[in-house]
Design an enzyme around this catalytic site. Structure first.
Site, PDB file in Angstrom:
ATOM      1  N   LYS A   1       0.829  -1.197   0.000  1.00 20.61           N
ATOM      2  CA  LYS A   1       0.000   0.000   0.000  1.00 20.61           C
ATOM      3  C   LYS A   1       0.864   1.248   0.000  1.00 20.61           C
ATOM      4  O   LYS A   1       0.503   2.262  -0.554  1.00 20.61           O
ATOM      5  CB  LYS A   1      -0.871   0.018   1.263  1.00 20.61           C
ATOM      6  CG  LYS A   1      -2.172  -0.718   1.110  1.00 20.61           C
ATOM      7  CD  LYS A   1      -2.992  -0.593   2.374  1.00 20.61           C
ATOM      8  CE  LYS A   1      -2.987  -1.903   3.125  1.00 20.61           C
ATOM      9  NZ  LYS A   1      -3.707  -1.880   4.382  1.00 20.61           N
ATOM     10  N   ARG A   2       2.008   1.162   0.671  1.00 20.76           N
ATOM     11  CA  ARG A   2       2.846   2.354   0.810  1.00 20.76           C
ATOM     12  C   ARG A   2       3.723   2.579  -0.412  1.00 20.76           C
ATOM     13  O   ARG A   2       3.868   3.686  -0.876  1.00 20.76           O
ATOM     14  CB  ARG A   2       3.710   2.245   2.066  1.00 20.76           C
ATOM     15  CG  ARG A   2       2.999   2.699   3.329  1.00 20.76           C
ATOM     16  CD  ARG A   2       3.875   2.510   4.539  1.00 20.76           C
ATOM     17  NE  ARG A   2       4.268   1.098   4.696  1.00 20.76           N
ATOM     18  CZ  ARG A   2       5.481   0.634   4.503  1.00 20.76           C
ATOM     19  NH1 ARG A   2       6.456   1.434   4.176  1.00 20.76           N
ATOM     20  NH2 ARG A   2       5.737  -0.651   4.659  1.00 20.76           N
TER      21      ARG A   2
END
Ligand code: GLU
Length: 554
Positions: free
Chosen positions: A300-301
Site C-alpha cells: 500500500k505504501r
C-alpha cells in the site's frame, strides 16, 4: 454466596447497562431463508485507508462466490479503530465497490444508510451485542477481566523471550485468570481499568484441523492464549467481533486475506465456546509484485498500483480491471474468455479451489493486454462515451476537441472497430489522446516519422504530385487503384509482388506511396485504415496537411 452467584455479580458489575440476551439475538437474527447450497459471504473492510487492490480482489471473490450460488454478498464496516480511520475511507470503499460492479446486496452503504435484516452492519454500532455475549461468557466463567497494565505485559513478554518461551498471555502467565470473582469485583469497584479476556480451554499439545477452501487441509496447535475479547474501552477485538458478527449475520463462507490464517485456531475456539456453527474459511493469498527478481506483497505504501484510484486515473475502465483480477484469480479464465469472448464474466465457472496458493503476480503488461482485448470489443458509441467521460475529468483540451463534434469523434473511434479482427490500440482511455491527436489540428504535433527506405526527394515528389489529387468520393478500392496508377510516373512499382522481383528497378512500391501519405497526414507510420482517415478528415484538411508536410520538408 457460591462461585456461580459471584460470577453473576461480577458480570453485572462489568455490564450494568440493560442488555438483551444471546437467546434474544438468535431470534432477532434467525438463519437466513435461503435454498440449500446458497453461500453468504461478506467484505469487511476497516476504513483505515482508501480502497486498495487487495480488498477489491477479495471483494470480487466474495461477490462471485455468493452470486454463483444464489446467495448473499454483504458489506460490514469494521470501524473499531477510530484512531487509524481516515476521512472518507468508508465512503471511498463503498463507492469503489459500486464503480467496479461489486455492490453489496445488503449491509453498510453510508452513515445511517444500510440495507438488510442482519444489521447494524457497522461494528461501532454493535457494542451492546458484543457486550451481551461477553457478559454471558463471564457468567459462565469463560471470560474474565484482566487488570494487567501494558508495562506488566511488556515485562512478562521480556521474561518469556529471555527464557525462550512462547510469548503471550496463557497458562501460568495468565495472571488475572486466577483472580476469584470477589477479587475481580473489588478491583472493578476500585475503578481499575481492565480488558476482558477469554479463559481459553485450549491445549497446545493438541492440534486442530480444518479444511481451507483455497489452501486445503491445515493443522495447527490449539489456541491456549487468553486472548482479549473486549478492550478497556469496551470495543471488541477483531477475533471476537468476527465470531459474533459472522454468526449473527449468518455468514456461511469467510473469504479473507491469508494474514488471518494463523488466527483460525482462535476463531474456531471462539465459535465452539459461543455455541455457534463455524463458517467455512477460504484464505486468499495476497497479490504479489516482482521486483529485482524477487516476489513480494504489493505494498500500500510503496506501489501506486496498489491503490484502486490509480486505475481510474490511468484510464483503465472498471471492466478491464475486473477482467484482469479474474485472470489472476483463476488461471483458466483466459482460456474460457477466448472461447466466450462476448459472454458476461459471471458465466465463468469460478472456483475457490483454482486459486493460487502462493499469491498471484501483478503484471501491468498483462493488464494492458487484457484491457486491449476488452476495449476493442466495444462499439464506437460505447468507447466514445467512455473516452469523453474520462477526458472531461482528466484531459480538458482533448475533451473540448471531442465534445465540439461528438459525431466526428464517434466516427474516428469507429475506424477499424467491429469486424472479426478489430485493432487493439487502446489499453487505457488515457491512450486515446495520443491515438486521436492527428484528427485535430489543435492536438496534431506536426512531427513526421518518415520511412527510412524512401528518399527525401521522393517523399517531396509524392506529396507534390498527390496534393491536388485527393478525392474523398472514391471508395477504398478506387482510391488505392488511383495510387497504383500514379506510381509509375513517380518511379514506383504499382505491385508489391513485381517490385520484389527486381527492387533495383524502382524507387519503391505503391505501399511506400501510401506510407508517405499516411505520415504526411497523421505523422505516423502505423495508423488504422488510411482511406477511412482521409475520408473523415475531408478534402480541405487532407490537402492542408499535405501542404504543411511539404512546406516543413523532410
Ligand atoms: N477488517 C478486517 C481486515 O480488513 C477484515 C478481515 C475479514 O474479512 O474478516 O483485514
Amino acid at each position: 454466596m457460591d462461585q456461580n452467584d459471584m460470577a453473576l455479580r461480577l458480570a453485572d458489575a462489568m455490564f450494568p447497562e440493560p442488555l438483551r440476551t444471546p437467546e434474544e439475538y438468535e431470534t432477532i437474527y434467525p438463519p437466513r431463508p435461503l435454498p440449500p447450497g446458497a453461500r453468504v459471504t461478506r467484505i469487511a473492510p476497516s476504513p483505515t485507508g482508501y480502497l486498495h487492490l487487495g480488498t477489491l480482489f477479495t471483494a470480487s471473490i466474495n461477490y462471485i462466490t455468493a452470486h454463483q450460488s444464489g446467495g448473499v454478498f454483504f458489506f460490514r464496516l469494521e470501524d473499531t479503530d477510530k484512531k487509524r480511520e481516515v476521512e472518507n475511507g468508508a465512503a471511498d470503499i463503498v463507492a469503489g465497490l459500486q464503480y467496479y460492479g461489486l455492490p453489496a446486496d445488503e449491509g453498510y452503504f453510508g452513515p445511517d444508510d444500510e440495507k438488510g435484516d442482519y444489521g447494524p452492519y457497522q461494528q461501532s454500532k454493535r457494542a451492546s451485542i458484543y457486550h451481551a455475549y461477553v457478559k454471558q461468557l463471564v457468567r459462565q466463567g469463560l471470560a474474565y477481566p484482566c487488570f494487567c497494565s501494558a508495562e506488566e505485559l511488556d515485562r512478562v513478554r521480556a521474561q518469556q523471550e529471555a527464557a525462550r518461551e512462547r510469548t503471550g498471555y496463557y497458562g501460568r502467565y495468565a495472571r488475572c485468570r486466577d483472580l476469584t470473582p470477589e477479587q475481580a469485583l473489588e478491583k472493578i469497584r476500585a475503578g481499575l481499568p481492565y480488558v476482558v479476556r477469554l479463559r481459553s480451554p485450549g491445549d497446545p499439545e493438541k492440534r486442530i484441523r480444518f479444511d481451507d477452501l483455497i489452501k486445503g487441509t491445515i493443522e495447527m496447535p490449539e489456541n491456549d492464549q487468553d486472548i482479549v475479547l473486549l478492550k478497556s474501552d469496551g470495543i471488541p477485538t477483531y477475533h471476537f467481533a468476527h465470531a459474533i458478527d459472522d454468526h449473527l449475520m449468518r455468514t456461511t463462507h469467510v473469504i479473507r486475506g491469508d494474514e488471518w490464517i494463523a488466527s483460525v485456531p482462535i476463531h474456531l475456539q471462539l465459535f465452539r465456546i459461543l455455541g455457534f456453527k463455524a463458517p467455512k474459511y477460504a484464505h486468499v493469498s495476497p497479490i504479489m509484485k516482482e521486483e529485482n527478481g524477487c516476489k513480494r506483497k504489493l505494498s500500500k505504501r510503496k506501489d501506486p498500483e496498489a491503490a484502486v484510484h490509480y486505475y481510474a486515473e490511468q484510464g483503465y475502465p472498471a471492466d478491464s480491471v475486473m477482467e484482469y483480477l479474474l485472470t489472476i484469480a483463476n488461471s483458466d479464465f483466459e482460456e474460457w474468455r477466448r472461447t466466450h469472448p462476448a459472454d458476461d464474466r459471471s458465466a465463468f465457472p469460478f472456483s475457490l479451489k483454482k486459486m493460487s496458493l502462493s499469491g498471484a503476480l501483478f503484471d501491468l503488461n498483462k493488464l494492458n493486454d487484457v484491457s486491449k482485448n476488452r476495449l476493442c470489443l466495444l462499439s464506437a458509441p460505447q468507447i466514445t462515451r467512455m473516452i469523453l467521460d474520462w477526458a472531461e475529468e482528466n484531459d480538458p483540451p482533448f475533451y473540448r476537441c471531442l465534445h465540439a463534434d461528438e459525431a466526428f469523434a464517434e466516427k474516428l473511434f469507429a475506424i477499424d472497430r467491429g469486424g472479426p479482427k478489430p485493432r487493439k490500440d487502446l489499453a487505457r482511455l488515457a491512450d486515446a489522446p495520443a491515438y486521436a491527436a492527428y484528427f485535430y489540428d489543435e492536438l496534431f504535433d506536426g512531427r513526421y516519422d518518415w520511412p527510412e527506405n524512401v528518399k527525401a526527394e521522393d517523399i517531396a515528389a509524392i506529396l507534390r504530385t498527390y496534393l491536388p489529387l485527393y478525392d474523398p468520393a472514391l471508395d477504398r478500392q478506387q482510391w488505392f487503384d488511383g495510387l497504383k496508377a500514379l506510381a509509375p510516373s513517380l518511379g514506383f512499382c504499382p505491385e508489391v509482388k513485381e517490385y520484389k522481383k527486381d527492387p533495383q528497378a524502382w524507387r519503391g512500391h505503391v505501399g511506400d506511396i501510401s506510407t508517405v501519405l499516411r505520415v504526411a497526414v497523421t505523422g505516423r507510420r502505423n495508423t488504422p485504415d488510411l482511406h477511412s482517415i482521409l475520408q473523415l478528415l475531408g478534402k480541405e484538411k487532407v490537402t492542408a496537411r499535405l501542404q504543411r508536410a511539404l512546406d516543413k520538408g523532410v
